[in-house]
Structures are given as structure tokens and as C-alpha cells.
Enzyme design. Sequence first.
Site, mmCIF file in Angstrom:
data_model
loop_
_atom_site.group_PDB
_atom_site.id
_atom_site.type_symbol
_atom_site.label_atom_id
_atom_site.label_comp_id
_atom_site.label_asym_id
_atom_site.label_seq_id
_atom_site.Cartn_x
_atom_site.Cartn_y
_atom_site.Cartn_z
ATOM 1 N N GLY A 287 45.157 43.967 43.453
ATOM 2 C CA GLY A 287 45.595 42.707 42.877
ATOM 3 C C GLY A 287 45.907 41.659 43.926
ATOM 4 C CB ILE A 288 46.962 38.276 43.711
ATOM 5 C CG1 ILE A 288 45.469 38.053 43.460
ATOM 6 C CG2 ILE A 288 47.523 37.108 44.506
ATOM 7 C CD1 ILE A 288 45.174 36.786 42.681
ATOM 8 N N GLY A 289 49.017 39.333 46.005
ATOM 9 C CA GLY A 289 50.415 39.329 46.412
ATOM 10 C C GLY A 289 50.621 40.042 47.724
ATOM 11 C CG ASN A 290 54.657 40.900 49.160
ATOM 12 O OD1 ASN A 290 54.497 41.165 47.975
ATOM 13 N ND2 ASN A 290 55.776 41.182 49.796
ATOM 14 C CB ILE A 291 52.571 44.944 47.254
ATOM 15 C CG1 ILE A 291 54.088 44.769 47.262
ATOM 16 C CG2 ILE A 291 52.202 46.424 47.217
ATOM 17 C CD1 ILE A 291 54.786 45.331 46.046
ATOM 18 C CD GLU B 251 41.480 41.572 37.633
ATOM 19 O OE1 GLU B 251 41.567 41.295 36.435
ATOM 20 O OE2 GLU B 251 42.476 41.775 38.355
ATOM 21 N N GLY C 102 44.031 41.723 34.299
ATOM 22 C CA GLY C 102 43.101 42.842 34.218
ATOM 23 C C GLY C 102 43.721 44.175 34.547
#
Length: 523
Positions: free
Chosen positions: A277-281, A302, A396
Amino acid sequence: MTVSQLLKQRVRYAPYLSKVRRAEELLPLFKHGQYIGWSGFTGVGAPKVIPTALADHVEKNGLQGQLAFNLFVGASAGPEENRWADLDMILRRAPHQVGKPIARAINDGRIKFFDKHLSMFPQDLTYGYYTRERTDGKILDYAIVEATAIKEDGSIVLGPSVGGSPEFMSAADKLIVEVNTATPSFEGLHDIDMPVLPPHRVPYPYTRVDERSGLDAVPVDPARVVALVESTERDKVGPNTPSDEGSRAIAGHLVEFFENEVRHGRLPANLLPLQSGIGNIANAVIEGLAGASFRNLTVWTEVLQDSFLDLFENGSLEFATATSIRLTEAGFEKFFANWDEYSSKLCLRSQVVSNSPEMIRRLGVIAMNTPVEVDIYAHANSTNVSGSRMLNGLGGSADFLRNAKLSIMHAPSARPSKTDPTGISTIVPMASHVDQTEHDLDVLVTDQGLADLRGLCPRERAREIIRQCAHPDYKPILTDYLDRAEHYAQRSRSMHEPHILQQALRFHTHLAEKGTMKVPSWD
């Protein structure tokens, strides 16, 4: 009107050049209550000129709430939709959004928002599910699509995202195309599957992440294209959230887990196609993989972020499929400067394909996503804070987690509240809203550790999640709740998944009342 040389170079279907207009000329086409589809996905590839002209018109003439639309985008669009939200120009919105103004309007009740699995949303739109009240037989009045080129046959070459554009363009009564001449053409990067209605569907023909159908632009009936507008504004993507100590710890746990799976023969040496996904993790996980020993990796996801470019550069990543390239300004500069290298290892598909359960299961994808909270039995909430306040939408995550070979969720073990630096526990007795069920999740990871939940019964899962993933401030509180729940369940002969319903949501009620989830007692 005068057509720029850049626009003439991009538009290779000559009849369209007679349809070039200024955005202001098109304002009379738009009426209150219309159904509009935009291109775009995760903030890139969305139209800019027409939405801005409409917003300027509403603001200048005081038409807030009087010129508003039912707006559909593949996922989130750019800053334009947040301006629309501030100006009360959105009546209904689906299926995913990002930005404080639009989230505020949703939670204030000014926008009717519904989220939907991203693999299903565009096809359900083509079925007419979201326009059942219409009496004119139309689905969308207009699709407004950003293109980076138009081919000799009039087909539309999209930009850094595909999203739901093929479905929106097939379902719209009329099309308006914004040709962006400020960004290089993305021609050759896309692989387009046009929608086919049941019962005439056939399986997707892909068995590897790098296979293509060969259609690199969206075919349209030129008669439905009512106007072309030149766009000279690039996408604006803010800097990525940098990894921190906690996210790097999560990445370390995951890399160690993958290495162990390879040693035991449950994963091949180059793993399986990755979704992140998106983000710092997510960024930290990709950074961790870049620094690990894995090679010849593949990606079926995605969204591609800047961190994936590092995997390409160090030779770890062999090929990536996505529906969006969401890069920062510096990332796009690097991408275009090395176009030949990157474009040969990359394919952009529609979200119906990138998120297809059929494809995810066939390829054996490893899915990694971040929830709001997970309860002790592994039910996950990805959308609604304290059960009610919408964040962004389901996206998603469930497409991937339900169908992946390995379904992984990662999150910090605790987050700060307004009064307590660890006032919000990610691990809770009972999730206040459930998007992914206990049946969907294989692995849970926090900065504290990794819980492998495969094959465990609910009570075993609960002990493992608390032991491995809960923040130290919450381990004794959660353990006490579980002990009490098991004692209570023994008396009622309901030991499969013990709960005390009168207490199960006390973390959330205590947070609302006291600003922390640290309940002093369960009595």
C-alpha cells in the site's frame, strides 16, 4: 481557437483538433445533479483544467450547493476534488478519497459517500447499479479524462494512472479529454482490458506479471468526444512520509519472516508477486526488501511509489504491474530521465485487472496493507475510526487480503491520542467496524513483533496477537480481558470465540470519554 504545436504533436487523430476548446467554453454543458466520471487514481492522472474552471465558476458566482455533481473516480483524485468539497460541489462520491476537506464534508454529512472494493466498483458502475434512479437510460453524463497522447485511430493514451477510466469512458454519454502537454507521453506503458458484460466474459489471459494483451490505449467512438482541452499542469504529489524506527522494525520482522518462509520451502527464493500500500510502513517494507538478499522480485499492486524505483535501480525488481505510478516530483524526474530502463519493466493496467481476485489468486500475490485497528481475533477495520468516522475508504485492501496467497497486515502497535502518546492501541478486544474478517488474515505485524495466525483457532490467535503484536502498555489489559472472556464463555459454553459484549468496546468508549484506551479496570 489557436492550437499549440505541442498539442498538435500529441493529437495524431486530426478530426479531434477541430474540437479543441477553452475550459470556460464548456461550462454551459454542466448542470446540477449530473453524474460525472473522472480519470485518476491515488492523486495522479486526474483532470485538472475542467474541474478548476468549474470551481472558479462556482466560487465567482456564489453557486455553492447549486452546481454540484455525483462524482465517481477510480480511487482518489488530486487537489481539485478537495476544492470541490469545500465549495459543496459534490453530492455523492465513490469509492475512495484522500484529503481533509472531502473527508470533513463526508463526516459532516454534506457528501453522500460509499466505498466499494476497487476491483468491483468500475464494473458495477457499468451495470447501472449506481444510477438506478435515472429515467433516461444513461449511466454517466460525462467522463472527463486526462490523456498524454491520442493515437491515429482516436484512441486515448492515458497518463500515470489507468484506474476506472476504461469503464467510465465506455459508460459515459459524452467524453471530454484533457491532453496534458506538460508531462511526457506515457504511450506504450499501458495494457488495457475493456469491460465485457456477463455472461460473455473469458478468463484474463495473464499467468505472469509481465504479460500483456497488447491494447495500449482506450478505444472510443470519436463521435462521443465533444471537446479537447489542453492541460499544462503536472500532477502535484507531496513528499512521501519517511520511514521511522517503528516502521523499520515492522519491515525487519517481515523480511525475517520471508527469509524463514523461503528456508522452509513455503515461498520461492524470489518470493511471489508483491502488493504494498501507501505510507511510511509500506515505504519501509520496500526499503527493507531493497536492502535484503532477495533478487528477481516481481510486483502486482495498485500503486507504485518512489521506493520501488530503488528496487529497480539495485537490480532487485524484475517487473512491476500497477494501476498507478504515484511519484513525487523528484521521482517523476528520475522516472522520465530513465524512461527506457523503467518502461521496459513496468505495465499499467485498469484497477479491475490490477485488483482482480482471479489474478491475485492465480499469481499467488503476497498482500501487505495497513489497518486502523485489528481485534484480538484478527478482524480488521480499515475505514471507520471508532466505528463511525470515515477516513479514506476500503480501497483495494480486501481485494488483495481475501485472495492473496499470504495476507499480511502491518501497523504501529499504538498511536498517540491528544493527551496520551500511546493512547490508541491498534490491537483492541473487538473491532469497532469490520472490513476484513478473521478468515482473511494470515499474518499481523507491528513494531513489537509478528504473529503468524495460519491454522490457529480464535483463542490461539488472540493469545498470539497479544503476545507478539500488542504494545507493552496494553498487553496486561488485553490479557485480562481475554482471561475474563474465557471464564465467562466457559459458563455459557461458548468458548469458540469468547467475548463479553458489555465490555468488548470499552477501549473505544474510554478513548471517547478519557482520551486514552488504557481502561483502569474491567469491573
